[in-house]
Design a protein around this motif. Structure first.
Motif, PDB file in Angstrom:
ATOM      1  N   UNK A  52       0.837  -1.207   0.000  1.00 24.01           N
ATOM      2  CA  UNK A  52       0.000   0.000   0.000  1.00 24.01           C
ATOM      3  C   UNK A  52       0.867   1.252   0.000  1.00 24.01           C
ATOM      4  N   UNK A  53       1.874   1.268   0.837  1.00 22.57           N
ATOM      5  CA  UNK A  53       2.757   2.438   0.887  1.00 22.57           C
ATOM      6  C   UNK A  53       3.530   2.600  -0.412  1.00 22.57           C
ATOM      7  N   UNK A  54       3.897   1.504  -1.042  1.00 23.28           N
ATOM      8  CA  UNK A  54       4.583   1.572  -2.327  1.00 23.28           C
ATOM      9  C   UNK A  54       3.692   2.164  -3.408  1.00 23.28           C
ATOM     10  N   UNK A  55       2.422   1.807  -3.399  1.00 20.67           N
ATOM     11  CA  UNK A  55       1.476   2.336  -4.385  1.00 20.67           C
ATOM     12  C   UNK A  55       1.247   3.830  -4.189  1.00 20.67           C
ATOM     13  N   UNK A  56       1.394   4.296  -2.964  1.00 22.41           N
ATOM     14  CA  UNK A  56       1.125   5.694  -2.639  1.00 22.41           C
ATOM     15  C   UNK A  56       2.393   6.526  -2.472  1.00 22.41           C
ATOM     16  N   UNK A  57       3.518   5.970  -2.879  1.00 23.30           N
ATOM     17  CA  UNK A  57       4.789   6.667  -2.672  1.00 23.30           C
ATOM     18  C   UNK A  57       4.835   7.967  -3.478  1.00 23.30           C
ATOM     19  N   UNK A  58       5.593   8.874  -2.982  1.00 27.68           N
ATOM     20  CA  UNK A  58       5.807  10.124  -3.701  1.00 27.68           C
ATOM     21  C   UNK A  58       4.914  11.248  -3.220  1.00 27.68           C
TER      22      UNK A  58
ATOM     23  N   UNK B 272     -10.863   1.124  -2.465  1.00 27.34           N
ATOM     24  CA  UNK B 272     -10.605   0.438  -1.196  1.00 27.34           C
ATOM     25  C   UNK B 272      -9.643   1.221  -0.311  1.00 27.34           C
ATOM     26  N   UNK B 273      -8.932   2.180  -0.885  1.00 24.41           N
ATOM     27  CA  UNK B 273      -8.004   3.005  -0.099  1.00 24.41           C
ATOM     28  C   UNK B 273      -8.713   4.100   0.700  1.00 24.41           C
ATOM     29  N   UNK B 274      -9.991   4.334   0.436  1.00 22.04           N
ATOM     30  CA  UNK B 274     -10.689   5.456   1.061  1.00 22.04           C
ATOM     31  C   UNK B 274     -10.569   5.447   2.584  1.00 22.04           C
ATOM     32  N   UNK B 275     -10.956   4.353   3.214  1.00 21.41           N
ATOM     33  CA  UNK B 275     -10.914   4.295   4.677  1.00 21.41           C
ATOM     34  C   UNK B 275      -9.484   4.372   5.206  1.00 21.41           C
ATOM     35  N   UNK B 276      -8.555   3.777   4.476  1.00 26.07           N
ATOM     36  CA  UNK B 276      -7.143   3.804   4.882  1.00 26.07           C
ATOM     37  C   UNK B 276      -6.633   5.238   4.885  1.00 26.07           C
ATOM     38  N   UNK B 277      -6.864   5.962   3.790  1.00 23.40           N
ATOM     39  CA  UNK B 277      -6.385   7.340   3.699  1.00 23.40           C
ATOM     40  C   UNK B 277      -7.114   8.261   4.662  1.00 23.40           C
ATOM     41  N   UNK B 278      -8.393   8.025   4.848  1.00 19.67           N
ATOM     42  CA  UNK B 278      -9.148   8.835   5.803  1.00 19.67           C
ATOM     43  C   UNK B 278      -8.569   8.674   7.209  1.00 19.67           C
ATOM     44  N   UNK B 279      -8.223   7.448   7.590  1.00 20.24           N
ATOM     45  CA  UNK B 279      -7.608   7.205   8.899  1.00 20.24           C
ATOM     46  C   UNK B 279      -6.232   7.875   8.980  1.00 20.24           C
ATOM     47  N   UNK B 280      -5.469   7.839   7.892  1.00 22.56           N
ATOM     48  CA  UNK B 280      -4.147   8.477   7.898  1.00 22.56           C
ATOM     49  C   UNK B 280      -4.285   9.997   8.007  1.00 22.56           C
ATOM     50  N   UNK B 281      -5.265  10.594   7.283  1.00 22.40           N
ATOM     51  CA  UNK B 281      -5.476  12.037   7.385  1.00 22.40           C
ATOM     52  C   UNK B 281      -5.917  12.415   8.791  1.00 22.40           C
ATOM     53  N   UNK B 282      -6.775  11.628   9.413  1.00 19.46           N
ATOM     54  CA  UNK B 282      -7.213  11.900  10.785  1.00 19.46           C
ATOM     55  C   UNK B 282      -6.037  11.817  11.744  1.00 19.46           C
ATOM     56  N   UNK B 283      -5.204  10.802  11.583  1.00 16.49           N
ATOM     57  CA  UNK B 283      -4.026  10.648  12.435  1.00 16.49           C
ATOM     58  C   UNK B 283      -3.083  11.836  12.251  1.00 16.49           C
TER      59      UNK B 283
END
Length: 93
Positions: free
Chosen positions: A4-10, A77-88
């Motif tokens: 997941x982090x590799x897909x979102x790198x940069x 499927x990344x929506x909840x993951x990114x939302x949690x990261x933005x909240x954090x």
């Protein structure tokens, strides 16, 4: 997690994905929404996300041709993951 982090790198990648959560966009739509992002970096990020299976790139026939970008099911499927990261990230240390 590394996949997941590799897909979102940069830098800017998560912001491009954020814009696509709202629906299908053209390159121009994304460039307007992210005005401080250069066209080259936007193009690179879209190619990276397409290669990772997060973004679908569809070229419409005709002249001039139009290219539309949208999230794949994998991207949605990344929506909840990114939302949690933005909240954090919004919590002050």
């Amino acid at each position: 997690m590394e996949v997941a982090l590799g897909a979102l790198r940069g830098r800017w990648t998560t912001l491009v994905v954020r814009e696509l959560f709202a629906g299908e966009r053209t390159f121009g739509d994304l460039a307007t929404a992210l005005p401080t992002l250069s066209d080259k970096v936007l193009s690179d990020r879209l190619a990276q996300l397409a290669a990772s299976g997060v973004v679908a790139r569809v070229r419409e026939p005709g002249w001039p041709s139009h290219v539309r970008y949208s999230l794949t099911p994998r991207g949605h499927a990344l929506h909840d993951v990114l939302e949690a990261m933005w909240a954090w990230g919004s919590i002050a240390p």
